[in-house]
Design a protein around this motif. Structure first.
Motif, PDB file in Angstrom:
ATOM      1  N   GLY A   1      -6.221 -43.997 -11.388  1.00 41.33           N
ATOM      2  CA  GLY A   1      -5.940 -43.868  -9.825  1.00 41.33           C
ATOM      3  C   GLY A   1      -6.081 -42.232  -9.202  1.00 41.33           C
ATOM      4  N   VAL A   2      -5.427 -41.542 -10.135  1.00 39.00           N
ATOM      5  CA  VAL A   2      -5.687 -40.134  -9.547  1.00 39.00           C
ATOM      6  C   VAL A   2      -6.885 -39.911 -10.208  1.00 39.00           C
ATOM      7  CG1 VAL A   2      -5.119 -37.706  -9.935  1.00 39.00           C
ATOM      8  CG2 VAL A   2      -3.300 -39.215  -9.832  1.00 39.00           C
ATOM      9  N   GLU A   3      -7.859 -40.100 -11.220  1.00 39.45           N
ATOM     10  CA  GLU A   3      -8.799 -39.949 -11.570  1.00 39.45           C
ATOM     11  C   GLU A   3     -10.198 -39.980  -9.978  1.00 39.45           C
ATOM     12  OE1 GLU A   3      -9.863 -41.162 -15.981  1.00 39.45           O
ATOM     13  OE2 GLU A   3      -8.290 -39.211 -16.142  1.00 39.45           O
ATOM     14  N   SER A   4      -9.800 -41.892 -10.140  1.00 39.44           N
ATOM     15  CA  SER A   4     -10.621 -41.613  -9.153  1.00 39.44           C
ATOM     16  C   SER A   4     -10.862 -41.042  -8.040  1.00 39.44           C
ATOM     17  CB  SER A   4     -10.573 -43.434  -8.997  1.00 39.44           C
ATOM     18  OG  SER A   4     -10.729 -44.290 -10.638  1.00 39.44           O
ATOM     19  N   ASN A   5      -9.406 -41.161  -7.083  1.00 36.27           N
ATOM     20  CA  ASN A   5      -9.469 -40.517  -5.485  1.00 36.27           C
ATOM     21  C   ASN A   5      -9.708 -39.001  -5.659  1.00 36.27           C
ATOM     22  OD1 ASN A   5      -9.078 -43.125  -3.939  1.00 36.27           O
ATOM     23  ND2 ASN A   5      -8.406 -43.514  -6.239  1.00 36.27           N
ATOM     24  N   PHE A   6      -8.610 -38.385  -6.502  1.00 35.97           N
ATOM     25  CA  PHE A   6      -8.643 -36.764  -6.639  1.00 35.97           C
ATOM     26  C   PHE A   6      -9.486 -36.710  -8.056  1.00 35.97           C
ATOM     27  CE2 PHE A   6      -5.619 -38.601  -4.153  1.00 35.97           C
ATOM     28  CZ  PHE A   6      -5.338 -37.866  -2.977  1.00 35.97           C
TER      29      PHE A   6
ATOM     30  N   LEU B   1      -5.427 -30.004  -5.327  1.00 34.47           N
ATOM     31  CA  LEU B   1      -4.281 -29.818  -5.568  1.00 34.47           C
ATOM     32  C   LEU B   1      -3.418 -30.627  -6.800  1.00 34.47           C
ATOM     33  CD1 LEU B   1      -4.766 -33.213  -3.351  1.00 34.47           C
ATOM     34  CD2 LEU B   1      -3.496 -31.468  -3.107  1.00 34.47           C
ATOM     35  N   THR B   2      -2.155 -29.795  -7.269  1.00 33.62           N
ATOM     36  CA  THR B   2      -2.201 -30.339  -8.259  1.00 33.62           C
ATOM     37  C   THR B   2      -1.233 -31.805  -8.148  1.00 33.62           C
ATOM     38  OG1 THR B   2      -1.401 -27.831  -8.814  1.00 33.62           O
ATOM     39  CG2 THR B   2       0.527 -29.689 -10.357  1.00 33.62           C
ATOM     40  N   ILE B   3      -1.156 -32.582  -8.700  1.00 36.85           N
ATOM     41  CA  ILE B   3      -0.365 -33.564  -8.547  1.00 36.85           C
ATOM     42  C   ILE B   3       1.046 -33.924  -9.780  1.00 36.85           C
ATOM     43  CG2 ILE B   3      -0.691 -36.417  -9.367  1.00 36.85           C
ATOM     44  CD1 ILE B   3      -3.559 -36.266  -6.756  1.00 36.85           C
ATOM     45  N   ILE B   4       1.726 -34.337 -10.029  1.00 36.65           N
ATOM     46  CA  ILE B   4       3.152 -34.464 -10.856  1.00 36.65           C
ATOM     47  C   ILE B   4       2.986 -36.146 -10.561  1.00 36.65           C
ATOM     48  CG2 ILE B   4       5.144 -33.576 -11.659  1.00 36.65           C
ATOM     49  CD1 ILE B   4       4.740 -31.061 -10.357  1.00 36.65           C
TER      50      ILE B   4
END
Length: 688
Positions: free
Chosen positions: A388-393, A375-378
């Motif tokens: 939150g992104v580092e913990s879940n993705f 995934l790529t998240i913006i």
């Protein structure tokens, strides 16, 4: 009959009718005393023939009574001169007195139209409401003396005015009727612009239709509407409270809807199997923290047919209990935002972002054992979001929204030229072009160059980003959608807010599914098709030399580039960034007879687009049984409680006003109507 209006407009036919009254007075002997009604009917016929308005019927009656009394008096004098008997004269004098009692003796004496003895009302509430409306329309204030289930008595508040009304309930029926009306009004009405009967409930009833048509009807507009219609000046607080009361009646209880959130989530999942809907509360006091919803139709369409790209965004919600809307969206093949999950949270903090992203990951895993592509998240990359992104993705590529970066840059340097160069640098497909744009920024402003150097290019520049953004540098598509979402839900309770989002998604799936059936292209979605046609047209100017089975050298006006069709790459970088063959790749593919459409990413095909919106999002049942279930959560509580309202009044010591000679100084009030001090506009008695 009573006057309908206290102040009558000038009547262009008054002189015409006055001639008829004069004729009747001088020829009164033609009308017997027992035939007054016939004379009145004749006058009404005259009234209609000259085109007078219907409300003037009362004016005709009042003027007729006055002229009739004068005519009777003249008639009695005439008969006395002819030696009429004393008994006849006494009888006619008594008749004159009776008729003089019926007619108004001065312009200050009037009664309420439509309020006659014997008039019935549906119940006590309807009786009080009708009398209140009459008091406001006739501009007099009424004081309630008795009001209970069987009686209602009121009088005029003006000093010295004898008017008084008594209503009572009929036996064995809820109907109320007017029993007695004592006297007529001798007052001049309300001497100021306010009104005692213009209560908050009256305001709510008066603007009910306006607010139903437009829920965003503002208190200031309510004040203007009431002043224009009824001539009453209210305070802003009355208008605001009136709208709040009406909205509470229309939309239901805020507190009750928070309590029913668990049942609502259960109903969402029952109507849409495979979807995830959950509410989080503080375990200590059971106060609301977050309600999260993710529909299976959205997640399945994203995983099977969309780019592995997710944008995170948020928006502030204005309501009795303010909150924040969090949204995670994918992007379909045509570039449209596809909301995967949304949540309303009590406040924007790290805990709520972590819970939101944890539920999003759970929803993705429920519909796919493992996310096949990385995934790529913006996002705006605030600390709460990054954590939150580092913990879940942990394996996802996290990029910065360039729109957010450009806004910060513009506020710092206030230069459109510098901002334009920043956008060009972000879009540059190669590192060489990127460095060229940064050098241009440095030549214009070394300070701006140093500022942008502090932000790693791997977070925002297409040429330096490690993941694949497919040219999607911002989350602006999501932001534009959120603006419309927030407008619709402003001021609504929590479940109605969630249902607005729910209905928007339902409509979006249906509209996009139906629109795709009418697209002319059979292979690619319209936006991808237009870009492909542009690349084909541009490729005709290129010269292509084949090096081997996979590699080609392509020459254009800007120089030579190498294309590798097996790796789907081009030295210009555009094929890798956008997922569609560039003009160089198109030229190479056409030279060896390949179908250029087969080299486009699958997410841009019509088949993938239609799979994205193939499933439907089902509505929550209209049956309200789920609302009536008694909610009992563990611990014997009553359900989710309302969140704490933060950011309210400033805390601190109360300021003490200065004192003079031991007495507190009072604030001097000012009237905006007569420009005098000592009173407000609503209590001003200065002449209009």
């Amino acid at each position: 009959m009573a006057n309908d209006e206290l102040v009558k407009p000038e009547n262009p036919h008054s002189s015409f009718r006055q001639d008829h009254f004069t004729g009747i007075r001088h020829n009164f002997e033609l009308f017997p005393t027992h035939d007054y009604n016939s004379a009145f009917e004749q006058l009404l016929d005259i009234n209609l023939q000259i085109g007078a308005a219907p409300y003037e019927e009362n004016e005709v009656w009042n003027q007729f009574q006055e002229h009739k009394a004068t005519a009777l008096e003249d008639s009695m004098i005439h008969h006395n001169d002819d030696s009429v008997t004393e008994a006849t004269g006494a009888r006619q004098k008594q008749e004159i007195d009776d008729n003089l009692d019926l007619a108004p003796s001065s312009s200050q004496c009037w009664s309420i139209p439509g309020m006659d003895v014997g008039k019935e009302f549906q119940d006590a509430k309807a009786c009080r409401k009708s009398l209140r409306e009459a008091a406001i329309s006739q501009r007099f204030e009424m004081q309630t003396i008795k009001s209970d289930k069987t009686r209602f008595t009121a009088k005029c508040m003006s000093q010295g005015c004898p008017w008084r009304i008594h209503c009572a309930k009929l036996p064995k029926a809820p109907t109320f009727t007017i029993r007695t009306i004592h006297g007529t009004h001798t007052c001049r009405g309300v001497p100021h612009l306010g009104h005692q009967q213009a209560t908050v409930q009256w305001v709510a009833d008066t603007v009910a239709e306006k607010v139903k048509e437009n829920p965003h009807f503002k208190p200031k507009q309510i004040l203007e509407e009431i002043h224009k219609t009824h001539g009453i000046a209210l305070s802003y607080k009355q208008a605001w409270r009136g709208k709040e009361r009406l909205m509470g009646r229309l939309r239901g209880s805020f507190e009750e809807e928070y309590r029913l959130l668990p049942q609502y989530c259960e109903e969402i999942m029952r109507a849409n199997p495979g979807s995830l809907a959950v509410v989080h509360a503080n375990p200590k006091d059971e106060r609301f923290q977050q309600v999260f919803v993710s529909f299976k139709a959205s997640v399945t369409g994203f995983l099977t047919a969309c780019r592995p790209l997710i944008a995170l965004d948020k928006a502030v919600l204005k309501s009795k209990y303010p909150g924040t809307l969090l949204v995670a969206s994918g992007f379909d093949g045509d570039g449209g935002a596809l909301p995967l999950a949304y949540a309303v949270v009590n406040e924007d903090n790290g805990t709520n972002w972590y819970q939101f992203l944890a539920e999003l990951r759970k929803s993705l895993e429920m519909n796919c054992e493992s996310v096949r592509k990385q995934l790529t998240i913006i996002s705006t990359m605030e600390k709460a979001v990054v954590d939150g992104v580092e913990s879940n993705f942990p394996r996802a590529f996290h990029g910065l929204c360039v729109l957010h970066l450009a806004e910060r840059f513009s506020k710092e340097f206030h230069s459109s030229a510098l901002e334009s160069l920043l956008w060009e640098a972000a879009h540059s497909p190669t590192v060489l072009e990127f460095n060229s744009k940064l050098n241009s920024i440095q030549q214009i402003s070394p300070e701006a160059f140093l500022w942008i150097q502090n932000i790693s290019p791997s977070l925002w520049a297409s040429s330096c980003f490690e993941g694949t953004r497919f040219g999607q540098l911002t989350a602006n598509v999501v932001a534009e959608s959120l603006e419309r979402w927030v407008e619709d839900v402003s001021g609504l309770p929590i479940i109605q807010t969630m249902e607005c989002f729910h209905r928007r998604l339902m409509d979006m799936f249906k509209e996009r599914r139906e629109a795709s059936l009418h697209w002319s292209s059979d292979v690619l979605v319209p936006s991808a098709e237009s870009r492909m046609l542009a690349a084909i047209a541009k490729s005709r100017c290129h010269r292509v030399y084949r090096a081997n089975e996979a590699e080609f050298e392509v020459m254009d006006s800007e120089g030579n580039v190498v294309v590798d069709v097996e790796k789907r790459s081009c030295l210009c970088g555009r094929w890798e960034v956008y997922g569609l063959p560039c003009s160089h790749a198109v030229g190479a593919l056409l030279s060896c007879g390949e179908d250029v459409y087969e080299y486009a990413e699958s997410c841009f095909t019509m088949e993938s687009y239609r799979r994205t919106y193939a499933d439907s999002i089902e509505p929550v049942s209209d049956n309200v049984e789920w609302r009536e279930k008694v909610l009992k959560i563990e611990g014997g509580g009553d359900g989710i409680r309302t969140p704490k309202v933060t950011g309210g009044a400033r805390k601190g010591r109360r300021r003490i006003r200065p004192v003079d000679n031991g007495d507190r100084v009072k604030r001097l009030v000012h009237c905006s109507r007569c420009q005098q001090t000592g009173h407000f506009r609503t209590t001003c008695i200065a002449p209009m």
